[in-house]
Design a protein around this motif. Structure first.
Motif, short mmCIF file in Angstrom:
data_model
loop_
_atom_site.label_atom_id
_atom_site.label_comp_id
_atom_site.label_asym_id
_atom_site.label_seq_id
_atom_site.Cartn_x
_atom_site.Cartn_y
_atom_site.Cartn_z
N LEU A 314 59.46 48.18 27.86
CA LEU A 314 58.84 48.84 29.02
C LEU A 314 57.71 47.97 29.59
O LEU A 314 57.50 47.93 30.80
N ASP A 315 57.03 47.28 28.68
CA ASP A 315 55.92 46.42 29.12
C ASP A 315 56.42 45.11 29.74
O ASP A 315 55.61 44.28 30.17
N GLY A 316 57.73 44.90 29.71
CA GLY A 316 58.29 43.75 30.43
C GLY A 316 58.69 42.57 29.56
O GLY A 316 58.86 41.47 30.09
N ASP A 317 58.85 42.77 28.27
CA ASP A 317 59.26 41.67 27.39
C ASP A 317 60.79 41.54 27.45
O ASP A 317 61.51 42.38 26.90
N PRO A 318 61.30 40.50 28.11
CA PRO A 318 62.76 40.41 28.30
C PRO A 318 63.53 40.19 27.00
O PRO A 318 64.66 40.67 26.87
N ALA A 319 62.94 39.44 26.05
CA ALA A 319 63.66 39.17 24.80
C ALA A 319 63.90 40.47 24.02
O ALA A 319 64.99 40.70 23.47
N THR A 320 62.90 41.32 23.99
CA THR A 320 63.06 42.59 23.28
C THR A 320 63.98 43.53 24.05
O THR A 320 64.79 44.24 23.46
N ALA A 321 63.84 43.51 25.38
CA ALA A 321 64.72 44.34 26.19
C ALA A 321 66.19 43.97 25.94
O ALA A 321 67.06 44.85 25.90
N ALA A 322 66.44 42.69 25.73
CA ALA A 322 67.83 42.25 25.48
C ALA A 322 68.37 42.83 24.17
O ALA A 322 69.56 43.10 24.05
N LEU A 323 67.48 43.03 23.21
CA LEU A 323 67.92 43.60 21.93
C LEU A 323 68.24 45.09 22.07
O LEU A 323 68.90 45.67 21.20
N LEU A 324 67.76 45.69 23.14
CA LEU A 324 68.00 47.12 23.37
C LEU A 324 68.95 47.33 24.55
O LEU A 324 68.94 48.39 25.19
N ASP A 325 69.76 46.33 24.85
CA ASP A 325 70.64 46.36 26.01
C ASP A 325 71.59 47.57 25.96
O ASP A 325 72.38 47.71 25.02
N ALA A 326 71.51 48.39 26.98
CA ALA A 326 72.36 49.58 27.02
C ALA A 326 73.84 49.23 27.11
O ALA A 326 74.71 49.99 26.64
N GLN A 327 74.15 48.10 27.71
CA GLN A 327 75.56 47.70 27.79
C GLN A 327 76.16 47.54 26.39
O GLN A 327 77.34 47.80 26.17
N ARG A 328 75.34 47.09 25.45
CA ARG A 328 75.81 46.97 24.07
C ARG A 328 76.17 48.35 23.52
O ARG A 328 77.17 48.51 22.82
N GLY A 329 75.36 49.33 23.87
CA GLY A 329 75.64 50.70 23.42
C GLY A 329 76.97 51.20 23.97
O GLY A 329 77.72 51.89 23.27
N LEU A 330 77.27 50.84 25.20
CA LEU A 330 78.56 51.24 25.79
C LEU A 330 79.71 50.55 25.07
O LEU A 330 80.73 51.16 24.75
N ARG A 331 79.55 49.24 24.81
CA ARG A 331 80.62 48.50 24.12
C ARG A 331 80.86 49.07 22.73
O ARG A 331 82.01 49.23 22.29
N VAL A 332 79.77 49.39 22.04
CA VAL A 332 79.92 49.90 20.68
C VAL A 332 80.57 51.28 20.68
O VAL A 332 81.38 51.59 19.81
N ALA A 333 80.25 52.09 21.67
CA ALA A 333 80.91 53.42 21.75
C ALA A 333 82.41 53.25 21.91
O ALA A 333 83.20 53.96 21.26
N ARG A 334 82.81 52.30 22.74
CA ARG A 334 84.26 52.08 22.95
C ARG A 334 84.90 51.51 21.69
O ARG A 334 85.99 51.92 21.28
N LEU A 335 84.21 50.56 21.06
CA LEU A 335 84.77 49.93 19.85
C LEU A 335 84.86 50.94 18.71
O LEU A 335 85.86 50.97 17.98
N ARG A 336 83.85 51.78 18.56
CA ARG A 336 83.88 52.80 17.50
C ARG A 336 85.07 53.74 17.70
O ARG A 336 85.78 54.06 16.76
N GLU A 337 85.30 54.12 18.97
CA GLU A 337 86.43 55.01 19.23
C GLU A 337 87.75 54.29 18.94
O GLU A 337 88.68 54.89 18.41
N ALA A 338 87.82 53.01 19.28
CA ALA A 338 89.05 52.26 19.00
C ALA A 338 89.29 52.16 17.50
O ALA A 338 90.43 52.26 17.03
N ILE A 339 88.23 51.95 16.74
CA ILE A 339 88.37 51.89 15.28
C ILE A 339 88.82 53.24 14.74
O ILE A 339 89.73 53.33 13.90
N ARG A 340 88.23 54.28 15.27
CA ARG A 340 88.62 55.63 14.80
C ARG A 340 90.09 55.90 15.14
O ARG A 340 90.83 56.45 14.32
N ALA A 341 90.49 55.49 16.33
CA ALA A 341 91.88 55.72 16.74
C ALA A 341 92.84 54.94 15.85
O ALA A 341 93.97 55.37 15.60
#
Lengths: 352, 289
Positions: A314-341
């Motif tokens: 929130l304070d503007g640190d791009p390196a840390t923001a990259a570790l919290l990338d929401a796109q990663r959360g989307l990819r992991v949700a899809r991958l988790r569902e694929a593994i479950r399937a």
């Protein structure tokens, strides 16, 4: 000397003023820990707490939190003016809660999981594009100093092109049918942290063959998944909550590349290079845990580390923001569902 | 009451809880002391070497060891219980109500204290939940081994974060009524020491991680050391090796130099139980208070 400050009481003038008014949605175990972490972060003020369950709201009130504690985000927005929201409610409402935060224009952090299903992830992807504030998703492993160091080495190409990656996540929890949480298996809760870490260290992956074992109930207690990384290398994921010797959850990543091999865990990193690379000399390199101070200003478990990183983002640190990338959360949700399937139906072989 | 606060404590918390140490070391210790008999031998050695009390979770192996010893062993009991498997639950672990009627405070023992907690129970205050658990979980604990209560860090730090001073006061009163001594475990030493001073609350002792590198000293090492210098609380320093990088003697000396009252050394930090404890006892004896 700095005077410790907990926003539950009035701040003294010389202290850093809280920069972020943050609310928490979902007052389960993780939500209470986030409330503690926010209350103990000098850059934050706890704006309010949200949970539809009356017993959880009563518990938070009884614990002493002196902020609005309400049943819905809409109600909180009328009573307080949060700038950010931490979402850690039930998986079934996770995507909707994140969406509510985005729609309210709040910077939003999803604790560990952004969405339950691929369909929810797809819907959230659209909302993310229109978000007016930071949307983040993360778990503690990728933020651990040792894994961060490992990620920096991998990103710098220390190993060269990857050949094989093995990831294991073990914890000693389920050794009888009675100790198995209802309606859960080893994929939930253990896959998310491991998959987020894998994605953060070596990039996106796709699911291949999956094998599973049920030991104490119907559904996997142990799982092995073959994965294919976007870069072409193969990877594997092993999950178990029924292995002795792991009172503390342990994730280990072993990566093999053309230039060497890396073994990373929250205990240590071992890097063996055949040739100089990424500013490192050829030979063995080791980093042990314990070389860092506190990872957050208030220790309330893993949420403290995630919250501290969210504030840095929130304070503007791009390196840390990259570790919290929401796109990663989307990819992991899809991958988790694929593994479950791809997980075969398994029934218990042992029911002590 | 403070006169009886031990200055050298053997912690065996690592046998039941994840602590800051390598996984290999944790496994080695849990393997070595899995049986009540081997634990009993270790405890006798520790007392002979100068430990004045043992800090422990009241577990079945420890109860077995106490039975095998056939003599009182002063135990600072860390309560309520927080087994690692609580992390599989969605709800906060304190939300689960005590299961039996007498667990909720209807017994004769400590009736006056329970009356004192009645307003807290009626209002849903967390102190009533915690007190009920302490009573429930210490029920099978031999009275003669109750040297003190160590309120577990998850509770201390919850009410600390929420700024709930009255809950701490109530729980310390409850602990003293049951165990004689009542102390607070915390993972946030700088915060807690400052707040105790501000609130005017005086636990008999505080147990917190203190090491030369400030590994777990929140909000930071500087603030925590400044609070320690105030010296208003008897602080038992734990994790003086910071999880491994610091030598035991150097960590212990640093903690005492900075104002710690005593030391709580865990099994995982001791290379040789007897000789290491003897060394710490000698270090403490050489310092006049």
């Amino acid at each position: 000397m700095r005077t410790p400050h907990l926003p539950a009481d009035a701040a003294t003038p010389e202290e850093t003023a809280p920069r972020w008014r943050i609310a928490v949605s979902g007052l389960g175990r993780a939500g209470v820990a986030y409330a503690m972490a926010i209350a103990g972060h000098p850059g934050c003020q706890l704006a309010g707490l949200v949970d539809p369950r009356a017993d959880r709201r009563a518990f938070a009130k009884g614990a002493g939190f002196k902020v609005p504690i309400v049943a819905s985000l809409a109600s909180l927005l009328q009573r307080a003016a949060p700038q950010a929201l931490v979402v850690c409610g039930a998986s079934s409402t996770r995507a909707a809660d994140v969406r509510a935060g985005i729609d309210a224009g709040l910077a939003t952090l999803a604790d560990g999981r952004l969405a339950e299903t691929a369909q929810e992830a797809d819907a959230l992807a659209t909302a993310l594009r229109d978000a007016r504030a930071l949307v983040a998703c993360g778990g503690a492993p990728l933020l651990h100093p040792l894994f961060r160091r490992a990620g920096e080495w991998l990103a710098a190409g220390a190993l060269g092109p990857l050949v094989r990656v093995q990831t294991s996540a073990y914890v000693s929890r389920v050794f009888s049918a009675a100790s198995r949480p209802a309606n859960r298996d080893v994929i939930d809760p253990m896959a998310d942290d491991a998959l987020m870490l894998l994605d953060g260290l070596v990039g996106p992956a796709q699911a291949g063959e999956v094998r599973a074992q049920a030991l104490y109930g119907n559904g996997p207690d142990e799982l092995h998944a073959e994965l294919v990384l976007q870069a072409g290398a193969t990877a594997s994921l092993d999950l178990s909550w029924s292995v002795p010797g792991y009172p503390r959850p342990a994730i280990v990543v072993e990566a093999e590349g053309r230039r060497g091999r890396l073994l990373a865990s929250d205990d240590a990193i071992e890097l063996e290079l055949h040739e100089p690379a990424a500013g490192l000399q050829a030979g063995a390199h080791q980093v042990a845990a314990g070389e860092w101070g506190p990872q957050a200003p208030f220790e309330a478990g893993e949420p403290s580390m995630v919250l501290a990183a969210f504030v840095q983002a929130l304070d503007g640190d791009p390196a840390t923001a990259a570790l919290l990338d929401a796109q990663r959360g989307l990819r992991v949700a899809r991958l988790r569902e694929a593994i479950r399937a791809a997980t075969p139906v398994v029934a218990a072989r042992v029911t002590p | 009451m403070n006169a009886t606060v031990p200055r050298l404590v053997l912690s065996i918390l690592s046998l039941d809880l994840p602590v800051r140490a390598s996984r290999e070391r944790l496994l080695e210790m849990t393997g070595r002391y899995r049986e009540a008999e081997s634990l009993a031998v270790g405890l006798v050695k520790a007392l002979d070497a100068g430990a004045e009390a043992v800090c422990a979770v009241p577990s079945a192996p420890l109860r077995g060891a106490l039975t095998a010893l056939k003599k009182p062993l002063p135990v600072l009991a860390r309560l309520p219980l927080t087994p690692p498997a609580l992390d599989l639950r969605e709800d906060h672990w304190l939300m689960r109500e005590p299961r039996e009627r007498n667990e909720a405070g209807f017994g004769l023992e400590g009736a006056a204290q329970r009356v004192a907690l009645l307003p807290a129970a009626i209002t849903g205050d967390v102190s009533a939940r915690v007190a009920a658990r302490i009573d429930q979980e210490s029920g099978a604990w031999p009275t003669r081994s109750r040297a003190g209560l160590l309120l577990c860090a998850p509770v201390t730090d919850l009410v600390l974060a929420a700024g709930h001073a009255r809950a701490l006061e109530r729980l310390l009163r409850h602990g003293r009524s049951r165990f004689g001594l009542a102390g607070l475990e915390t993972r946030n030493p700088g915060w807690l020491l400052a707040r105790l001073h501000e609130w005017g609350i005086e636990p008999d002792f505080v147990l917190a991680p203190i090491d030369p590198l400030g590994t777990a000293m929140t909000p930071d090492a500087e603030t925590t050391r400044a609070e320690m210098q105030r010296g208003s609380v008897r602080l038992l320093a734990s994790e003086v090796r910071g999880g491994g990088p610091t030598a035991l003697e150097a960590g212990a000396r640093d903690a005492l130099d900075r104002g710690a009252w005593g030391l709580a050394a865990d099994l995982v930090e001791l290379s040789d139980l007897s000789s290491d404890l003897r060394g710490l006892a000698a270090m403490l004896a050489s310092r006049s208070r």
